[in-house]
Design an enzyme around this catalytic site. Structure first.
Site, PDB file in Angstrom:
ATOM      1  N   LEU A 127     -13.207 -40.004  69.620  1.00 26.80           N
ATOM      2  CA  LEU A 127     -12.609 -38.946  68.814  1.00 26.80           C
ATOM      3  C   LEU A 127     -11.501 -38.258  69.597  1.00 26.80           C
ATOM      4  O   LEU A 127     -11.672 -37.951  70.784  1.00 26.80           O
ATOM      5  CB  LEU A 127     -13.685 -37.923  68.434  1.00 26.80           C
ATOM      6  N   SER A 128     -10.390 -38.000  68.942  1.00 27.40           N
ATOM      7  CA  SER A 128      -9.289 -37.249  69.532  1.00 27.40           C
ATOM      8  C   SER A 128      -8.830 -37.936  70.827  1.00 27.40           C
ATOM      9  O   SER A 128      -8.445 -39.099  70.784  1.00 27.40           O
ATOM     10  CB  SER A 128      -9.724 -35.792  69.752  1.00 27.40           C
ATOM     11  N   SER A 129      -8.898 -37.262  71.982  1.00 29.54           N
ATOM     12  CA  SER A 129      -8.440 -37.935  73.211  1.00 29.54           C
ATOM     13  C   SER A 129      -9.325 -39.145  73.521  1.00 29.54           C
ATOM     14  O   SER A 129      -8.860 -40.123  74.105  1.00 29.54           O
ATOM     15  CB  SER A 129      -8.404 -36.980  74.404  1.00 29.54           C
ATOM     16  N   GLY A 131     -10.424 -41.059  71.206  1.00 32.73           N
ATOM     17  CA  GLY A 131      -9.814 -42.067  70.341  1.00 32.73           C
ATOM     18  C   GLY A 131      -8.542 -42.626  70.953  1.00 32.73           C
ATOM     19  O   GLY A 131      -8.249 -43.816  70.834  1.00 32.73           O
ATOM     20  N   GLY A 132      -7.768 -41.748  71.627  1.00 32.52           N
ATOM     21  CA  GLY A 132      -6.592 -42.229  72.352  1.00 32.52           C
ATOM     22  C   GLY A 132      -6.986 -43.211  73.448  1.00 32.52           C
ATOM     23  O   GLY A 132      -6.337 -44.242  73.648  1.00 32.52           O
TER      24      GLY A 132
END
Length: 195
Positions: A127-129, A131-132
């Site tokens: 999720l978010s970073s 996910g990055g």
């Protein structure tokens, strides 16, 4: 229910190895008590900024899915980085992703050393970073992963000339100005199914 699709002891963990690029805590590893004696899949679930591995474990329901479907799930933990405890993916002010990718890959190796993991069924989501970081792992280490699922995630700033061969499912809101789901969609071409 099979979000990634293709599909120690509970709450045990691996101490973080601290391979540069920030500090790492304990990777939480959930091994269901009813696992078959055959090889099993592994899911790597990566928290976002200002979260911990424990927060992400509690919020996602991955342990319940692991118990129901028979796989191991691991939650790597980053304690600090260039911004808070964000994973470095090279976008939105974060740094070079190499150290964080190496850390997660080393945690996978440790898990494989002590469990009967099917190397053809290792998945990553975040999720978010996180996910990055999922996008970076897919971009740079598609040979390790059968599939990836970034959520509300920026792209990896360091593209490869030949993007991932892994399957993807991408959760992204087109109104989210911080994630780059549309760019990830166009980057990975036919390899994704969007949600």
């Amino acid at each position: 229910t099979l979000a990634l699709g293709l599909i120690s002891c509970t709450g045990g963990g691996l101490p973080g190895s601290g391979i540069g690029g920030g500090n790492y805590g304990t990777t939480i590893v959930h091994v269901p008590s009813n696992l078959p004696s055959t090889v099993v899949p592994l899911v790597i679930a990566i928290h976002g900024c200002s979260q911990t591995a424990s927060d992400y474990r509690s919020a996602t329901g991955w342990n319940d899915l692991a118990d129901k479907y028979g796989f191991i799930v691991a939650y790597p933990h980053k304690t600090s980085g260039s911004i808070l405890n964000c994973w470095e993916h090279g976008n939105t002010g974060t740094g070079n992703p190499t150290s964080d990718m190496n850390y997660i890959l080393s945690e996978i190796d440790k898990i494989k050393d002590s469990n009967n993991i099917d190397s053809s069924r290792i998945f990553v989501t975040g999720l978010s970073s996180g996910g990055g970081m999922t996008n970076c792992l897919a971009e740079h280490h598609s040979d390790v992963f059968a599939g990836f699922a970034p959520m509300a995630a920026p792209t990896c700033a360091q593209y490869q000339s030949n993007p991932s061969n892994a399957r993807a499912i991408i959760w992204h809101s087109p109104t989210d100005s911080y994630s780059d789901g549309d760019q990830t969609f166009s980057r990975l071409g036919s390899r994704y199914s969007g949600a």
